[in-house]
Design a protein around this motif. Structure first.
Motif, PDB file in Angstrom:
ATOM      1  N   GLU A   4      33.364 -16.695  16.708  1.00  0.00           N
ATOM      2  CA  GLU A   4      33.709 -16.363  15.322  1.00  0.00           C
ATOM      3  C   GLU A   4      34.038 -14.883  15.212  1.00  0.00           C
ATOM      4  O   GLU A   4      33.292 -14.040  15.676  1.00  0.00           O
ATOM      5  N   HIS A   6      34.347 -11.495  13.205  1.00  0.00           N
ATOM      6  CA  HIS A   6      33.780 -10.866  12.016  1.00  0.00           C
ATOM      7  C   HIS A   6      34.757  -9.787  11.578  1.00  0.00           C
ATOM      8  O   HIS A   6      35.011  -8.833  12.300  1.00  0.00           O
ATOM      9  N   CYS A  29      36.724 -17.227   9.865  1.00  0.00           N
ATOM     10  CA  CYS A  29      36.242 -15.886  10.180  1.00  0.00           C
ATOM     11  C   CYS A  29      35.048 -15.566   9.292  1.00  0.00           C
ATOM     12  O   CYS A  29      34.956 -16.041   8.169  1.00  0.00           O
ATOM     13  N   LYS A  30      34.150 -14.770   9.822  1.00  0.00           N
ATOM     14  CA  LYS A  30      33.066 -14.218   9.002  1.00  0.00           C
ATOM     15  C   LYS A  30      33.658 -12.973   8.341  1.00  0.00           C
ATOM     16  O   LYS A  30      34.351 -12.197   8.996  1.00  0.00           O
ATOM     17  N   THR A  32      33.209  -9.508   5.781  1.00  0.00           N
ATOM     18  CA  THR A  32      32.487  -8.520   4.982  1.00  0.00           C
ATOM     19  C   THR A  32      33.570  -7.755   4.235  1.00  0.00           C
ATOM     20  O   THR A  32      34.586  -7.397   4.832  1.00  0.00           O
ATOM     21  N   LYS A  62      29.129  -5.722  15.454  1.00  0.00           N
ATOM     22  CA  LYS A  62      29.379  -7.023  14.843  1.00  0.00           C
ATOM     23  C   LYS A  62      30.795  -7.174  14.314  1.00  0.00           C
ATOM     24  O   LYS A  62      31.258  -8.276  14.117  1.00  0.00           O
TER      25      LYS A  62
END
Length: 140
Positions: A4, A6, A29-30, A32, A62
């Motif tokens: 995955e 990030h 996708c993760k 933020t 990350k």
């Protein structure tokens, strides 16, 4: 299982930010998000110049990709790109610049300064799939 990605998505426009976030999530996708480059730098552990030298935050490792708008108040995506590329911890993290304007000198300036890609807004699912394929090939 596919790794995955990030992604840190940076855009001062809420609608654009939500669109990018949604497309990235559809593409597994993760995500933020940060509403400006200063927040993005804080997240990446580069917010305070005093800490930059000794900073080795967990967030750094990350994030596999940064997607940033070019035109933002305070600090542009181009300035964010330059800071990321000058950081010993982050220089390997690919940065993609998004812009609603396709200005060749701007595109060339960003690519010459280390941007992985320069993409036209609005971001599309096909763009993210192409980007993911490119990144995963680069990293394997």
């Amino acid at each position: 299982m596919e790794e995955e990605l990030h992604v840190l998505a940076v855009d001062d426009n809420l609608i654009d930010r939500k669109l990018v976030e949604r497309i990235l999530k559809i593409s597994s996708c993760k995500v933020t998000t940060a509403e400006n480059a200063i927040r993005a730098l804080e997240y990446l552990g580069l917010g305070d110049p005093q800490q930059t030298a000794s900073s080795s935050t967990n967030n750094v490792m990350k994030v596999n990709l940064i997607i940033t708008d070019y035109c933002m108040p305070g600090m542009t995506g181009f300035e964010l790109l330059k800071i990321v590329k000058e950081s010993s911890n982050l220089k390997e993290v690919p940065v993609v610049i998004l812009s609603s304007e396709n200005i060749p000198t701007r595109v060339n300036k960003c690519l010459a300064s280390g941007a992985q890609m320069f993409m036209q807004k609005p971001l599309k699912i096909s763009d993210v799939e192409k980007l993911k394929c490119h990144l995963l090939n680069c990293r394997s």
